[in-house]
Design a protein around this motif. Sequence first.
Motif, PDB file in Angstrom:
ATOM      1  N   TYR A 172       0.826  -1.201   0.000  1.00  0.00           N
ATOM      2  CA  TYR A 172       0.000   0.000   0.000  1.00  0.00           C
ATOM      3  C   TYR A 172       0.866   1.259   0.000  1.00  0.00           C
ATOM      4  O   TYR A 172       0.664   2.175  -0.818  1.00  0.00           O
ATOM      5  CB  TYR A 172      -0.930   0.008   1.217  1.00  0.00           C
ATOM      6  N   VAL A 173       1.832   1.326   0.914  1.00  0.00           N
ATOM      7  CA  VAL A 173       2.661   2.529   1.051  1.00  0.00           C
ATOM      8  C   VAL A 173       3.455   2.786  -0.232  1.00  0.00           C
ATOM      9  O   VAL A 173       3.573   3.933  -0.688  1.00  0.00           O
ATOM     10  CB  VAL A 173       3.592   2.395   2.267  1.00  0.00           C
ATOM     11  N   VAL A 174       3.986   1.730  -0.837  1.00  0.00           N
ATOM     12  CA  VAL A 174       4.792   1.899  -2.052  1.00  0.00           C
ATOM     13  C   VAL A 174       3.903   2.195  -3.251  1.00  0.00           C
ATOM     14  O   VAL A 174       4.188   3.080  -4.067  1.00  0.00           O
ATOM     15  CB  VAL A 174       5.659   0.641  -2.291  1.00  0.00           C
ATOM     16  N   ARG A 175       2.799   1.482  -3.374  1.00  0.00           N
ATOM     17  CA  ARG A 175       1.905   1.621  -4.537  1.00  0.00           C
ATOM     18  C   ARG A 175       1.281   3.019  -4.586  1.00  0.00           C
ATOM     19  O   ARG A 175       1.060   3.568  -5.667  1.00  0.00           O
ATOM     20  CB  ARG A 175       0.818   0.545  -4.455  1.00  0.00           C
ATOM     21  N   TYR A 176       1.020   3.599  -3.416  1.00  0.00           N
ATOM     22  CA  TYR A 176       0.326   4.882  -3.355  1.00  0.00           C
ATOM     23  C   TYR A 176       1.224   6.009  -2.845  1.00  0.00           C
ATOM     24  O   TYR A 176       0.718   7.030  -2.384  1.00  0.00           O
ATOM     25  CB  TYR A 176      -0.944   4.750  -2.503  1.00  0.00           C
ATOM     26  N   ASN A 177       2.519   5.808  -2.939  1.00  0.00           N
ATOM     27  CA  ASN A 177       3.473   6.861  -2.566  1.00  0.00           C
ATOM     28  C   ASN A 177       3.171   7.414  -1.168  1.00  0.00           C
ATOM     29  O   ASN A 177       3.101   8.616  -0.951  1.00  0.00           O
ATOM     30  CB  ASN A 177       3.457   7.990  -3.599  1.00  0.00           C
ATOM     31  N   GLY A 178       2.969   6.523  -0.249  1.00  0.00           N
ATOM     32  CA  GLY A 178       2.637   6.899   1.124  1.00  0.00           C
ATOM     33  C   GLY A 178       1.161   6.778   1.411  1.00  0.00           C
ATOM     34  O   GLY A 178       0.767   6.258   2.449  1.00  0.00           O
ATOM     35  N   GLY A 179       0.330   7.262   0.526  1.00  0.00           N
ATOM     36  CA  GLY A 179      -1.115   7.096   0.660  1.00  0.00           C
ATOM     37  C   GLY A 179      -1.696   7.645   1.949  1.00  0.00           C
ATOM     38  O   GLY A 179      -2.667   7.099   2.475  1.00  0.00           O
ATOM     39  N   GLY A 180      -1.125   8.746   2.444  1.00  0.00           N
ATOM     40  CA  GLY A 180      -1.628   9.347   3.673  1.00  0.00           C
ATOM     41  C   GLY A 180      -1.015   8.798   4.940  1.00  0.00           C
ATOM     42  O   GLY A 180      -1.337   9.253   6.042  1.00  0.00           O
ATOM     43  N   VAL A 181      -0.125   7.812   4.805  1.00  0.00           N
ATOM     44  CA  VAL A 181       0.508   7.190   5.971  1.00  0.00           C
ATOM     45  C   VAL A 181       1.650   8.069   6.462  1.00  0.00           C
ATOM     46  O   VAL A 181       2.532   8.455   5.696  1.00  0.00           O
ATOM     47  CB  VAL A 181       1.041   5.781   5.617  1.00  0.00           C
ATOM     48  N   SER A 182       1.641   8.388   7.741  1.00  0.00           N
ATOM     49  CA  SER A 182       2.724   9.176   8.337  1.00  0.00           C
ATOM     50  C   SER A 182       3.792   8.288   8.959  1.00  0.00           C
ATOM     51  O   SER A 182       4.972   8.650   8.984  1.00  0.00           O
ATOM     52  CB  SER A 182       2.168  10.122   9.398  1.00  0.00           C
ATOM     53  N   LYS A 183       3.376   7.119   9.464  1.00  0.00           N
ATOM     54  CA  LYS A 183       4.306   6.155  10.045  1.00  0.00           C
ATOM     55  C   LYS A 183       3.806   4.747   9.753  1.00  0.00           C
ATOM     56  O   LYS A 183       2.590   4.523   9.619  1.00  0.00           O
ATOM     57  CB  LYS A 183       4.446   6.347  11.560  1.00  0.00           C
ATOM     58  N   LEU A 184       4.742   3.809   9.664  1.00  0.00           N
ATOM     59  CA  LEU A 184       4.424   2.417   9.322  1.00  0.00           C
ATOM     60  C   LEU A 184       4.919   1.504  10.438  1.00  0.00           C
ATOM     61  O   LEU A 184       6.045   1.665  10.924  1.00  0.00           O
ATOM     62  CB  LEU A 184       5.093   2.053   8.003  1.00  0.00           C
ATOM     63  N   VAL A 185       4.077   0.556  10.838  1.00  0.00           N
ATOM     64  CA  VAL A 185       4.449  -0.433  11.843  1.00  0.00           C
ATOM     65  C   VAL A 185       4.312  -1.824  11.226  1.00  0.00           C
ATOM     66  O   VAL A 185       3.228  -2.194  10.765  1.00  0.00           O
ATOM     67  CB  VAL A 185       3.571  -0.338  13.104  1.00  0.00           C
ATOM     68  N   LEU A 186       5.403  -2.570  11.205  1.00  0.00           N
ATOM     69  CA  LEU A 186       5.413  -3.925  10.650  1.00  0.00           C
ATOM     70  C   LEU A 186       5.588  -4.908  11.796  1.00  0.00           C
ATOM     71  O   LEU A 186       6.613  -4.915  12.473  1.00  0.00           O
ATOM     72  CB  LEU A 186       6.536  -4.062   9.627  1.00  0.00           C
ATOM     73  N   ILE A 187       4.567  -5.727  12.016  1.00  0.00           N
ATOM     74  CA  ILE A 187       4.496  -6.607  13.180  1.00  0.00           C
ATOM     75  C   ILE A 187       4.680  -8.049  12.736  1.00  0.00           C
ATOM     76  O   ILE A 187       3.809  -8.611  12.062  1.00  0.00           O
ATOM     77  CB  ILE A 187       3.129  -6.454  13.888  1.00  0.00           C
ATOM     78  N   ASP A 188       5.833  -8.640  13.048  1.00  0.00           N
ATOM     79  CA  ASP A 188       6.105 -10.023  12.616  1.00  0.00           C
ATOM     80  C   ASP A 188       5.723 -10.180  11.142  1.00  0.00           C
ATOM     81  O   ASP A 188       5.066 -11.152  10.744  1.00  0.00           O
ATOM     82  CB  ASP A 188       5.340 -11.020  13.483  1.00  0.00           C
ATOM     83  N   ALA A 189       6.140  -9.216  10.346  1.00  0.00           N
ATOM     84  CA  ALA A 189       5.639  -9.078   8.982  1.00  0.00           C
ATOM     85  C   ALA A 189       6.160 -10.176   8.053  1.00  0.00           C
ATOM     86  O   ALA A 189       7.326 -10.581   8.139  1.00  0.00           O
ATOM     87  CB  ALA A 189       6.016  -7.710   8.417  1.00  0.00           C
ATOM     88  N   ALA A 190       5.291 -10.619   7.169  1.00  0.00           N
ATOM     89  CA  ALA A 190       5.651 -11.589   6.128  1.00  0.00           C
ATOM     90  C   ALA A 190       6.316 -10.834   4.981  1.00  0.00           C
ATOM     91  O   ALA A 190       5.731 -10.623   3.929  1.00  0.00           O
ATOM     92  CB  ALA A 190       4.423 -12.337   5.647  1.00  0.00           C
ATOM     93  N   ALA A 191       7.540 -10.442   5.206  1.00  0.00           N
ATOM     94  CA  ALA A 191       8.286  -9.657   4.216  1.00  0.00           C
ATOM     95  C   ALA A 191       9.779  -9.814   4.517  1.00  0.00           C
ATOM     96  O   ALA A 191      10.152 -10.028   5.675  1.00  0.00           O
ATOM     97  CB  ALA A 191       7.884  -8.182   4.281  1.00  0.00           C
ATOM     98  N   PRO A 192      10.634  -9.710   3.513  1.00  0.00           N
ATOM     99  CA  PRO A 192      10.314  -9.498   2.104  1.00  0.00           C
ATOM    100  C   PRO A 192       9.569 -10.670   1.458  1.00  0.00           C
ATOM    101  O   PRO A 192       8.973 -10.514   0.404  1.00  0.00           O
ATOM    102  CB  PRO A 192      11.693  -9.331   1.453  1.00  0.00           C
ATOM    103  N   ARG A 193       9.611 -11.830   2.097  1.00  0.00           N
ATOM    104  CA  ARG A 193       8.974 -13.006   1.515  1.00  0.00           C
ATOM    105  C   ARG A 193       8.005 -13.615   2.516  1.00  0.00           C
ATOM    106  O   ARG A 193       8.034 -13.287   3.707  1.00  0.00           O
ATOM    107  CB  ARG A 193      10.039 -14.046   1.129  1.00  0.00           C
ATOM    108  N   GLY A 194       7.157 -14.520   2.029  1.00  0.00           N
ATOM    109  CA  GLY A 194       6.188 -15.181   2.878  1.00  0.00           C
ATOM    110  C   GLY A 194       6.614 -16.596   3.211  1.00  0.00           C
ATOM    111  O   GLY A 194       7.644 -16.817   3.830  1.00  0.00           O
ATOM    112  N   PHE A 195       5.834 -17.569   2.751  1.00  0.00           N
ATOM    113  CA  PHE A 195       6.115 -18.968   3.036  1.00  0.00           C
ATOM    114  C   PHE A 195       7.116 -19.548   2.031  1.00  0.00           C
ATOM    115  O   PHE A 195       7.140 -19.155   0.861  1.00  0.00           O
ATOM    116  CB  PHE A 195       4.834 -19.810   2.963  1.00  0.00           C
ATOM    117  N   THR A 196       7.908 -20.517   2.494  1.00  0.00           N
ATOM    118  CA  THR A 196       8.706 -21.296   1.550  1.00  0.00           C
ATOM    119  C   THR A 196       7.761 -22.165   0.732  1.00  0.00           C
ATOM    120  O   THR A 196       6.601 -22.399   1.107  1.00  0.00           O
ATOM    121  CB  THR A 196       9.701 -22.194   2.285  1.00  0.00           C
TER     122      THR A 196
END
Length: 271
Positions: A107-131
């Motif tokens: 969302y943040v990358v696709r919409y150039n921030g998209g109104g987001v002032s701060k981002l919180v990634l919680i045990d995030a599935a990134a950069p990759r998900g499942f093997t």
Amino acid sequence: MGYYVTVEPGVQLYVEDINPAGSKTIVFLHGWPLNHDQFEYQFNVLPGMGYRCIGIDWRGFGKSDRPYGGYHLERLADDIRAVVDALQLKDFVLAGHSTGGAIAIKYVVRYNGGGVSKLVLIDAAAPRGFTKETAAQLLKQSLNDRANMMLGVTDIFFFRYISKPFADWFIQMGMQAAGWSTAAIIVMLRDFDLTADLSHIQVPTLIVHGIHDQVIPFSQAEEMQRLIPHSQLVPFMYSGHGSFYDERDKFNEVIQEFVGNARQAPLRVPQ
């Protein structure tokens, strides 16, 4: 309050909007295969500190509509954009857990921030998900005995003790999703790679990750911290994949510190 927002013809997402009068807004994106209820122990506390907390059920999960298609990161990010536009949100914090973290990044990358002032990634599935191996196993279980799959997911999700009633509630949360959407997200988690997106995140980013995470390894959090500008990583030493519950008091304090103090909404006296 709870209400529905139309994100495309025939598809509505359920939105839980707690303390709309709060002075700072945090939008929460749940993980697979759950829904906004996973953040109960944040919604119990943060609104009382003056925050407006918004939980969104993705398409196919929780109380949202369950179309057969649209289960890829771009469409899921577009769904969030439709909610943001409908609610006219600006200068808000976007917090995503697990797959919700991947959606938040897209969302943040696709919409150039998209109104987001701060981002919180919680045990995030990134950069990759499942093997591919994990995805194959989960997909087979999901299509043949989804309830038993949820039992297995619950068994490895948390680091600290959870009661049987809590485990039952957690399993039922996962079972509220459609079977087809549950399976489709497994395929999505197998196939995406967000490595190229991470360097394009231009908002301050907090990465929270349990060091005992058996779903998304802690090493991926360290990789994200290296690749995301203006990011900080806070390891949770006594958490697995569910840091929002394993260390919920610490989690809420870290979120409050990162987001900043909110003004307590004044009490409304009945006339």
